[in-house]
Design a protein around this motif. Structure first.
Motif, short mmCIF file in Angstrom:
data_model
loop_
_atom_site.label_atom_id
_atom_site.label_comp_id
_atom_site.label_asym_id
_atom_site.label_seq_id
_atom_site.Cartn_x
_atom_site.Cartn_y
_atom_site.Cartn_z
N LEU A 67 0.79 -1.00 0.05
CA LEU A 67 -0.13 0.13 0.02
C LEU A 67 0.80 1.07 -0.02
CD1 LEU A 67 -2.80 -1.00 2.44
CD2 LEU A 67 -2.97 -0.79 -0.01
N ARG A 68 2.24 1.18 0.71
CA ARG A 68 2.87 2.37 0.93
C ARG A 68 4.18 2.43 0.10
NH1 ARG A 68 2.91 3.61 7.39
NH2 ARG A 68 3.89 5.41 6.43
N THR A 69 4.41 1.35 -0.60
CA THR A 69 5.55 1.48 -1.37
C THR A 69 5.51 0.99 -2.70
OG1 THR A 69 7.05 1.02 0.55
CG2 THR A 69 8.08 0.55 -1.40
N VAL A 70 4.91 -0.39 -2.85
CA VAL A 70 4.93 -0.71 -4.46
C VAL A 70 4.00 0.09 -5.19
CG1 VAL A 70 4.14 -2.92 -5.61
CG2 VAL A 70 5.51 -3.21 -3.41
N PHE A 71 2.55 0.28 -4.78
CA PHE A 71 1.62 0.74 -5.62
C PHE A 71 2.03 2.48 -5.84
CE2 PHE A 71 -1.97 -2.17 -3.69
CZ PHE A 71 -1.55 -2.97 -4.58
N PRO A 72 2.20 3.07 -4.78
CA PRO A 72 2.86 4.61 -5.20
C PRO A 72 4.06 4.61 -6.06
CG PRO A 72 2.50 4.43 -2.80
CD PRO A 72 2.28 3.02 -3.30
N ILE A 82 16.47 9.13 -7.16
CA ILE A 82 17.79 9.18 -6.31
C ILE A 82 17.33 9.60 -5.11
CG2 ILE A 82 19.81 10.87 -6.32
CD1 ILE A 82 19.71 9.01 -8.89
N VAL A 83 16.65 10.66 -4.83
CA VAL A 83 16.16 11.47 -3.56
C VAL A 83 15.59 10.05 -2.47
CG1 VAL A 83 14.85 12.86 -2.03
CG2 VAL A 83 15.89 13.47 -3.88
N PRO A 84 14.96 9.27 -3.26
CA PRO A 84 14.64 7.90 -2.18
C PRO A 84 15.68 6.98 -1.84
CG PRO A 84 12.85 8.51 -3.92
CD PRO A 84 13.77 9.31 -4.35
N LEU A 85 16.50 6.93 -2.94
CA LEU A 85 17.54 5.98 -2.44
C LEU A 85 18.42 6.54 -1.47
CD1 LEU A 85 18.60 4.54 -6.12
CD2 LEU A 85 17.52 3.39 -4.27
N GLN A 141 8.97 8.03 0.97
CA GLN A 141 8.54 7.70 2.10
C GLN A 141 8.46 5.94 2.18
OE1 GLN A 141 7.94 8.93 5.08
NE2 GLN A 141 6.82 7.16 6.06
N GLY A 142 7.84 5.69 1.02
CA GLY A 142 7.67 4.19 0.75
C GLY A 142 9.18 3.56 0.83
N GLU A 168 12.08 4.64 2.08
CA GLU A 168 12.55 4.97 3.33
C GLU A 168 12.09 3.90 4.26
OE1 GLU A 168 11.25 7.48 7.23
OE2 GLU A 168 11.48 8.62 5.42
N GLU A 169 10.96 3.23 4.20
CA GLU A 169 10.50 1.91 5.07
C GLU A 169 10.98 0.74 4.45
OE1 GLU A 169 6.50 2.67 5.41
OE2 GLU A 169 6.46 4.47 6.67
N TRP A 170 11.82 0.59 3.57
CA TRP A 170 12.08 -0.54 3.04
C TRP A 170 12.89 -1.37 4.04
CZ3 TRP A 170 11.61 -4.67 0.24
CH2 TRP A 170 12.84 -5.59 0.06
N PRO A 171 13.74 -0.84 4.62
CA PRO A 171 14.70 -1.81 5.64
C PRO A 171 13.66 -2.66 6.67
CG PRO A 171 15.55 0.56 5.59
CD PRO A 171 14.33 0.33 4.64
N GLN A 172 12.45 -1.92 7.12
CA GLN A 172 11.44 -2.47 7.96
C GLN A 172 10.79 -3.88 7.02
OE1 GLN A 172 9.23 0.62 9.19
NE2 GLN A 172 9.71 0.33 11.41
N TYR A 173 10.55 -3.47 5.84
CA TYR A 173 9.84 -4.46 5.14
C TYR A 173 10.79 -5.71 4.95
CZ TYR A 173 6.80 -0.62 4.38
OH TYR A 173 5.88 0.44 4.40
N ARG A 174 12.14 -5.35 4.59
CA ARG A 174 13.06 -6.40 4.23
C ARG A 174 13.29 -7.09 5.38
NH1 ARG A 174 18.45 -3.47 3.40
NH2 ARG A 174 18.24 -3.70 5.83
N ASP A 175 13.63 -6.47 6.40
CA ASP A 175 13.64 -7.45 7.78
C ASP A 175 12.49 -8.32 7.96
OD1 ASP A 175 15.11 -8.13 10.19
OD2 ASP A 175 13.41 -7.01 11.47
N SER A 176 11.31 -7.69 7.99
CA SER A 176 10.00 -8.82 8.12
C SER A 176 9.98 -9.91 6.96
CB SER A 176 8.79 -7.97 7.84
OG SER A 176 8.73 -7.05 9.09
#
Length: 582
Positions: free
Chosen positions: A138-143, A179-182, A302-303, A305-313
């Motif tokens: 909802l917050r990363t893939v779709f946007p 660039i900015v998201p990375l 924003q999406g 930025e939250e990738w590390p949490q998703y990756r850990d999960s």
């Protein structure tokens, strides 16, 4: 690289994307058309205003833009609503499958997970990791995918008028949504992982604190108990505050970059695309439409930025795999045909570097026999019960039921074995529901009969809600002895021929313990009983006593015979009786 490495051997995300790919594609298309309607609304509204300001000689010249403005104005919320319905439907389908799979995986070998995972970790799996996968979509893939599609279409549209300018717009979009998201991920990654670790630590501490709260209170350390997680919570809050500050600054930078894009676009269009009034009207409308793209581009960071949490999960979920039972061909044994249980030279150790816990243990238990298994703590008495159940497999020796290896009856072992341990779990529902867990097919009258046999009829009849009385969380409404009786009623309802008692009276006072043992052996008189106990209270109820040490079976026989012939047994019995008398 981390992104592709995470999904290389993934079995928790990719399969469901493929399974529901049609729904996913429709969500992305609807998301794109939502943005298209938003930009179209601004374009037609701006064009209509500019066109009207030039005093067209015929109202029909702006009639079509007016109709389009209405259409885009209606289409934007409608398509957005449909897109939300479809995207949440897609996510809920996937998370429903994920939760079902997780519960089945945990249930497939409960003893394995209790041994290899802390309770706090399991709480994290259930409450955090599945939710993170939901947010991943909802917050990363779709946007992100929608933003990339919009950026590509916008660049091509600009390139239609001027290829160089279209390429320049694409580069600026790449800075905004790549660039900015990375960079955002690189800066926030360590902080997010630390927050995840702190949350996991809090889950573990919370579990320990709740289970051990009585001991904190009894020791008079209520204040220490309250402060136990304070430092972790403070560190987590401080980290979250830093993340919020970073997001504010990053969003300002993104808005600034977008403003630069708009200024460059304004300058370029004024120089190259205002040769006449009609072109100027069109250019102004395009500029207004482009302003809407900010709402599409900014959430991408924003999406990311939250990738590390998703990756850990994702990584943690991928470590949770069902334990393959690898069972032999299963045989359904009729409980009425049970005639005995044999343990032949059974040896077991938990790992190659640990001492052998059970060595050459042999026992032949006939139908209806009552056997007490005694020995020092840590000698493996409960492990023997797990071996009998088939939860563990011996490295040497065999365990058979009616000449069938116990592993051959695992699919229906509840028909042969029932278990009552020292902490039977009672669910926060009625007494009736808790007892019926033993056999859901039994009638209310049969449940009440079982409760009467274990001595709870008078108590329940005296309560306002009688048999529908809630037991409370983990049976808190009833005393320890009453909880054991409710669990015993379950066993009566289950009606398995073999009952395994794993120190069910530990922690009870001597009078309650003696009364409870009387009830156990009275209502289970027609059952085969294997009773693990730590002392000799009630040993007169059994046919055989087996005393196990780290060297094997030290003594075995009928209680009366051992008392007469074995000085060690007599000493233990008299010592135990003396302690109970005190």
């Amino acid at each position: 690289m981390n992104f592709f490495k995470t999904f290389k051997h993934d079995t928790w995300v990719k399969p469901y994307i493929k399974q529901y790919k049609g729904l996913l594609i429709s969500v992305l298309i609807l998301g794109f058309f939502t943005v298209l309607c938003a930009t179209g609304l601004m374009f037609t509204a701006g064009y209509t205003i500019d066109k009207a300001a030039t005093h067209p000689y015929n109202i029909l010249l702006i009639y079509v833009p007016i109709i389009l403005t209405r259409g885009f104005g209606i289409g934007r919320p409608v398509i957005k609503y449909i897109e939300r319905l479809r995207s949440h439907n897609w996510v809920l389908k996937i998370t429903s499958d994920l939760r079902t799979r997780l519960y089945k995986t945990l249930e497939s070998d409960a003893s394995f997970f209790n041994e290899h995972h802390k309770a706090g970790d399991i709480m994290g799996l259930l409450s955090e990791d599945i939710n993170h996968l939901q947010d991943l979509y909802l917050r990363t893939v779709f946007p992100t995918v929608i933003a990339y599609i919009v950026a590509l279409v916008a660049s091509i549209a600009m390139g239609f008028f001027n290829p160089s300018f279209g390429f320049f717009v694409l580069l600026l979009c790449v800075v905004e949504i790549v660039i900015v998201p990375l960079v955002s991920v690189a800066i926030e990654s360590a902080r997010r992982e630390r927050q995840k670790a702190l949350k996991s630590d809090l889950y573990t501490k919370l579990t320990d604190n709740i289970l051990g709260v009585d001991d904190w209170v009894i020791s008079g350390r209520e204040d220490d108990f309250k402060k136990l997680s304070a430092s972790t919570i403070a560190e987590l809050d401080a980290s979250k505050d830093k993340s919020k500050a970073f997001r504010r600054n990053r969003d300002f930078v993104l808005q600034f970059i977008f403003a630069v894009i708009m200024i460059v676009m304004l300058i370029f269009t004024n120089i190259h695309m205002t040769q006449n009034q009609e072109m100027a009207n069109f250019t102004a409308a395009v500029f207004l439409a482009a302003l809407q793209l900010s709402d599409t581009f900014v959430p991408v960071s924003q999406g990311f930025e939250e990738w590390p949490q998703y990756r850990d999960s994702i990584n943690r979920l991928n470590t949770v795999q069902p334990v393959e039972p690898n069972l032999p061909e299963q045989v359904e044994l009729d409980p009425k045909d049970f005639n005995g249980l044999d343990l032949e030279n059974v040896s077991f150790e938990y790992s190659s570097d640990s001492p052998i816990l059970i060595k050459n243990f042999t026992q032949k238990i006939t139908k209806g026999e009552k056997l007490a298994l005694l020995g020092p703590s840590g000698i493996g008495k409960t492990t023997i019960l797990q071996l009998i159940l088939g939860d563990l497999i011996p490295q040497k020796g065999t365990i058979t039921v009616n000449d069938l290896n116990v592993q051959q009856i695992q699919d229906h072992r509840e028909q042969i074995f029932s278990v009552l341990n020292q902490n039977p779990f009672l669910f926060n529902t009625s007494v009736m529901n808790n007892v019926r867990l033993g056999n859901e097919d039994k009638s209310d009258s049969e449940v009440k009969e079982a409760l009467a046999r274990v001595g709870l009829k008078d108590l329940l009849d005296s309560l306002p809600d009688k048999y529908n009385t809630s037991v409370g969380e983990n049976g808190s409404r009833f005393s320890g002895g009453e909880q054991e009786r409710i669990a015993l009623a379950r066993i009566l309802l289950q009606d398995a021929p073999v009952v395994l008692l794993d120190e069910p009276t530990v922690g009870l006072d001597p009078i309650t313990e003696n009364a409870l043992l009387e009830t156990f052996f009275d209502v289970l008189k027609d059952k085969t009983i294997i009773w693990v106990t730590h002392h000799l209270q009630g040993v007169n109820h059994v046919d055989q006593v087996v005393f196990v040490t780290d060297e094997g079976i030290e003594m075995q026989g009928a209680p009366d015979d051992l008392y007469r012939t074995n000085s060690h047994f007599k000493e233990l019995y008299e010592m135990d009786a003396g302690l109970e008398a005190d």
